[in-house]
Design a protein around this motif. Structure first.
Motif, PDB file in Angstrom:
ATOM      1  N   ASP A   1      -5.400  10.477   9.973  1.00  0.00           N
ATOM      2  CA  ASP A   1      -4.255  10.350   9.067  1.00  0.00           C
ATOM      3  C   ASP A   1      -3.018   9.844   9.800  1.00  0.00           C
ATOM      4  O   ASP A   1      -2.278   9.003   9.292  1.00  0.00           O
ATOM      5  CB  ASP A   1      -3.955  11.680   8.378  1.00  0.00           C
ATOM      6  N   VAL A   2      -2.781  10.366  11.011  1.00  0.00           N
ATOM      7  CA  VAL A   2      -1.642   9.919  11.807  1.00  0.00           C
ATOM      8  C   VAL A   2      -1.809   8.441  12.169  1.00  0.00           C
ATOM      9  O   VAL A   2      -0.867   7.654  12.083  1.00  0.00           O
ATOM     10  CB  VAL A   2      -1.482  10.807  13.066  1.00  0.00           C
ATOM     11  N   ALA A   3      -3.022   8.050  12.558  1.00  0.00           N
ATOM     12  CA  ALA A   3      -3.294   6.649  12.885  1.00  0.00           C
ATOM     13  C   ALA A   3      -3.107   5.761  11.661  1.00  0.00           C
ATOM     14  O   ALA A   3      -2.569   4.648  11.760  1.00  0.00           O
ATOM     15  CB  ALA A   3      -4.712   6.504  13.440  1.00  0.00           C
ATOM     16  N   LEU A   4      -3.539   6.242  10.502  1.00  0.00           N
ATOM     17  CA  LEU A   4      -3.401   5.471   9.266  1.00  0.00           C
ATOM     18  C   LEU A   4      -1.932   5.224   8.935  1.00  0.00           C
ATOM     19  O   LEU A   4      -1.548   4.122   8.540  1.00  0.00           O
ATOM     20  CB  LEU A   4      -4.096   6.198   8.116  1.00  0.00           C
ATOM     21  N   CYS A   5      -1.096   6.239   9.100  1.00  0.00           N
ATOM     22  CA  CYS A   5       0.350   6.076   8.844  1.00  0.00           C
ATOM     23  C   CYS A   5       0.944   5.025   9.771  1.00  0.00           C
ATOM     24  O   CYS A   5       1.729   4.171   9.344  1.00  0.00           O
ATOM     25  CB  CYS A   5       1.082   7.402   9.026  1.00  0.00           C
ATOM     26  N   GLU A   6       0.598   5.083  11.039  1.00  0.00           N
ATOM     27  CA  GLU A   6       1.114   4.099  11.999  1.00  0.00           C
ATOM     28  C   GLU A   6       0.609   2.703  11.672  1.00  0.00           C
ATOM     29  O   GLU A   6       1.359   1.728  11.709  1.00  0.00           O
ATOM     30  CB  GLU A   6       0.714   4.491  13.422  1.00  0.00           C
ATOM     31  N   ALA A   7      -0.665   2.589  11.338  1.00  0.00           N
ATOM     32  CA  ALA A   7      -1.240   1.283  10.992  1.00  0.00           C
ATOM     33  C   ALA A   7      -0.592   0.719   9.733  1.00  0.00           C
ATOM     34  O   ALA A   7      -0.330  -0.490   9.648  1.00  0.00           O
ATOM     35  CB  ALA A   7      -2.753   1.409  10.806  1.00  0.00           C
ATOM     36  N   ALA A   8      -0.314   1.574   8.756  1.00  0.00           N
ATOM     37  CA  ALA A   8       0.335   1.119   7.526  1.00  0.00           C
ATOM     38  C   ALA A   8       1.733   0.587   7.823  1.00  0.00           C
ATOM     39  O   ALA A   8       2.138  -0.459   7.286  1.00  0.00           O
ATOM     40  CB  ALA A   8       0.408   2.257   6.509  1.00  0.00           C
ATOM     41  N   SER A   9       2.456   1.264   8.683  1.00  0.00           N
ATOM     42  CA  SER A   9       3.789   0.811   9.065  1.00  0.00           C
ATOM     43  C   SER A   9       3.717  -0.551   9.757  1.00  0.00           C
ATOM     44  O   SER A   9       4.504  -1.461   9.453  1.00  0.00           O
ATOM     45  CB  SER A   9       4.437   1.849   9.984  1.00  0.00           C
ATOM     46  N   LEU A  10       2.778  -0.707  10.656  1.00  0.00           N
ATOM     47  CA  LEU A  10       2.596  -1.994  11.338  1.00  0.00           C
ATOM     48  C   LEU A  10       2.190  -3.093  10.356  1.00  0.00           C
ATOM     49  O   LEU A  10       2.687  -4.219  10.442  1.00  0.00           O
ATOM     50  CB  LEU A  10       1.536  -1.857  12.433  1.00  0.00           C
ATOM     51  N   ALA A  11       1.290  -2.774   9.442  1.00  0.00           N
ATOM     52  CA  ALA A  11       0.835  -3.766   8.465  1.00  0.00           C
ATOM     53  C   ALA A  11       2.002  -4.249   7.603  1.00  0.00           C
ATOM     54  O   ALA A  11       2.111  -5.443   7.305  1.00  0.00           O
ATOM     55  CB  ALA A  11      -0.274  -3.186   7.591  1.00  0.00           C
ATOM     56  N   ARG A  12       2.873  -3.328   7.211  1.00  0.00           N
ATOM     57  CA  ARG A  12       4.055  -3.719   6.428  1.00  0.00           C
ATOM     58  C   ARG A  12       4.956  -4.649   7.241  1.00  0.00           C
ATOM     59  O   ARG A  12       5.401  -5.685   6.761  1.00  0.00           O
ATOM     60  CB  ARG A  12       4.865  -2.497   6.018  1.00  0.00           C
ATOM     61  N   ASP A  13       5.234  -4.262   8.481  1.00  0.00           N
ATOM     62  CA  ASP A  13       6.117  -5.049   9.336  1.00  0.00           C
ATOM     63  C   ASP A  13       5.547  -6.430   9.647  1.00  0.00           C
ATOM     64  O   ASP A  13       6.297  -7.406   9.749  1.00  0.00           O
ATOM     65  CB  ASP A  13       6.389  -4.316  10.653  1.00  0.00           C
ATOM     66  N   LEU A  14       4.229  -6.518   9.808  1.00  0.00           N
ATOM     67  CA  LEU A  14       3.588  -7.768  10.216  1.00  0.00           C
ATOM     68  C   LEU A  14       3.027  -8.579   9.051  1.00  0.00           C
ATOM     69  O   LEU A  14       2.580  -9.705   9.234  1.00  0.00           O
ATOM     70  CB  LEU A  14       2.454  -7.457  11.210  1.00  0.00           C
ATOM     71  N   GLY A  15       3.005  -7.988   7.856  1.00  0.00           N
ATOM     72  CA  GLY A  15       2.424  -8.672   6.703  1.00  0.00           C
ATOM     73  C   GLY A  15       0.911  -8.759   6.774  1.00  0.00           C
ATOM     74  O   GLY A  15       0.305  -9.703   6.267  1.00  0.00           O
ATOM     75  N   ASP A  16       0.283  -7.780   7.413  1.00  0.00           N
ATOM     76  CA  ASP A  16      -1.174  -7.771   7.604  1.00  0.00           C
ATOM     77  C   ASP A  16      -1.876  -6.952   6.538  1.00  0.00           C
ATOM     78  O   ASP A  16      -1.278  -6.104   5.882  1.00  0.00           O
ATOM     79  CB  ASP A  16      -1.525  -7.173   8.969  1.00  0.00           C
ATOM     80  N   ARG A  17      -3.169  -7.186   6.422  1.00  0.00           N
ATOM     81  CA  ARG A  17      -4.023  -6.349   5.587  1.00  0.00           C
ATOM     82  C   ARG A  17      -4.615  -5.272   6.481  1.00  0.00           C
ATOM     83  O   ARG A  17      -4.709  -5.441   7.698  1.00  0.00           O
ATOM     84  CB  ARG A  17      -5.094  -7.208   4.932  1.00  0.00           C
ATOM     85  N   LEU A  18      -5.032  -4.169   5.880  1.00  0.00           N
ATOM     86  CA  LEU A  18      -5.695  -3.085   6.592  1.00  0.00           C
ATOM     87  C   LEU A  18      -7.157  -3.025   6.184  1.00  0.00           C
ATOM     88  O   LEU A  18      -7.478  -3.189   5.011  1.00  0.00           O
ATOM     89  CB  LEU A  18      -5.055  -1.733   6.265  1.00  0.00           C
ATOM     90  N   VAL A  19      -8.009  -2.762   7.151  1.00  0.00           N
ATOM     91  CA  VAL A  19      -9.408  -2.477   6.878  1.00  0.00           C
ATOM     92  C   VAL A  19      -9.686  -1.088   7.430  1.00  0.00           C
ATOM     93  O   VAL A  19      -9.622  -0.875   8.644  1.00  0.00           O
ATOM     94  CB  VAL A  19     -10.357  -3.519   7.511  1.00  0.00           C
ATOM     95  N   LEU A  20      -9.921  -0.133   6.526  1.00  0.00           N
ATOM     96  CA  LEU A  20     -10.261   1.225   6.923  1.00  0.00           C
ATOM     97  C   LEU A  20     -11.764   1.285   7.151  1.00  0.00           C
ATOM     98  O   LEU A  20     -12.543   0.872   6.280  1.00  0.00           O
ATOM     99  CB  LEU A  20      -9.886   2.225   5.832  1.00  0.00           C
ATOM    100  N   VAL A  21     -12.150   1.799   8.325  1.00  0.00           N
ATOM    101  CA  VAL A  21     -13.559   1.797   8.710  1.00  0.00           C
ATOM    102  C   VAL A  21     -14.030   3.215   8.989  1.00  0.00           C
ATOM    103  O   VAL A  21     -13.418   3.935   9.780  1.00  0.00           O
ATOM    104  CB  VAL A  21     -13.784   0.924   9.966  1.00  0.00           C
ATOM    105  N   PHE A  22     -15.127   3.592   8.342  1.00  0.00           N
ATOM    106  CA  PHE A  22     -15.832   4.835   8.638  1.00  0.00           C
ATOM    107  C   PHE A  22     -17.120   4.419   9.320  1.00  0.00           C
ATOM    108  O   PHE A  22     -18.003   3.817   8.704  1.00  0.00           O
ATOM    109  CB  PHE A  22     -16.131   5.623   7.363  1.00  0.00           C
ATOM    110  N   SER A  23     -17.204   4.675  10.622  1.00  0.00           N
ATOM    111  CA  SER A  23     -18.377   4.278  11.395  1.00  0.00           C
ATOM    112  C   SER A  23     -19.106   5.537  11.843  1.00  0.00           C
ATOM    113  O   SER A  23     -18.483   6.487  12.321  1.00  0.00           O
ATOM    114  CB  SER A  23     -17.935   3.447  12.605  1.00  0.00           C
TER     115      SER A  23
END
Length: 142
Positions: A15-37
């Protein structure tokens, strides 16, 4: 638009990683791919049932992840991969030519990461892409 791959298993660290990734995606205009491996042990009896249960569990975890408010307005994809977690994250990152892989950590001591083979430790040593390890408030890593 680039892609950020996030290892997501529904834990506090994820969850903490997801929050950080979401913030980065917003700043960079990127898409997120959530992976359950996940890896299915081929030893023992009911392997097919176990694999199916893990897939279903993974889908549920990813759907809960996608429903988090922090992802509102972002382009989010969900992927399940039947591979050891670090290898699965790397494979998906390669498939999407991802900018980076983001994963959570509980701050394991380095020796434990080496001996047990934590996913963040493996990612940092196996991935040719940048890896962001976001530490949660879990265990004391001192």
């Amino acid at each position: 638009m680039s892609t950020i791959v996030v290892g997501y298993d529904g834990t506090e660290g994820a969850d903490v990683a997801l929050c950080e990734a979401a913030s980065l995606a917003r700043d960079l205009g990127d898409r997120l791919v959530l992976v359950f491996s996940y890896e299915v042990s081929r030893l023992g009896g009911e392997v097919a049932d176990y694999a199916d249960a893990l897939r279903q569990y993974g889908r549920g975890v990813l759907e809960r992840g996608r429903s988090q408010d922090v992802l509102h307005g972002l382009d989010v994809e969900l992927r399940e991969v039947e591979q050891r977690p670090a290898h699965g994250l790397i494979a998906i990152a390669d498939e999407y030519d991802a900018r980076m892989i983001v994963t959570g950590s509980y701050g394991e001591r380095p020796l434990k990461g080496i001996l047990v083979g934590s996913t963040p430790y493996r990612l940092m040593h196996l991935s040719e892409r940048p890896v962001l390890v976001v530490r949660s408030g879990g265990q004391d890593g001192s």
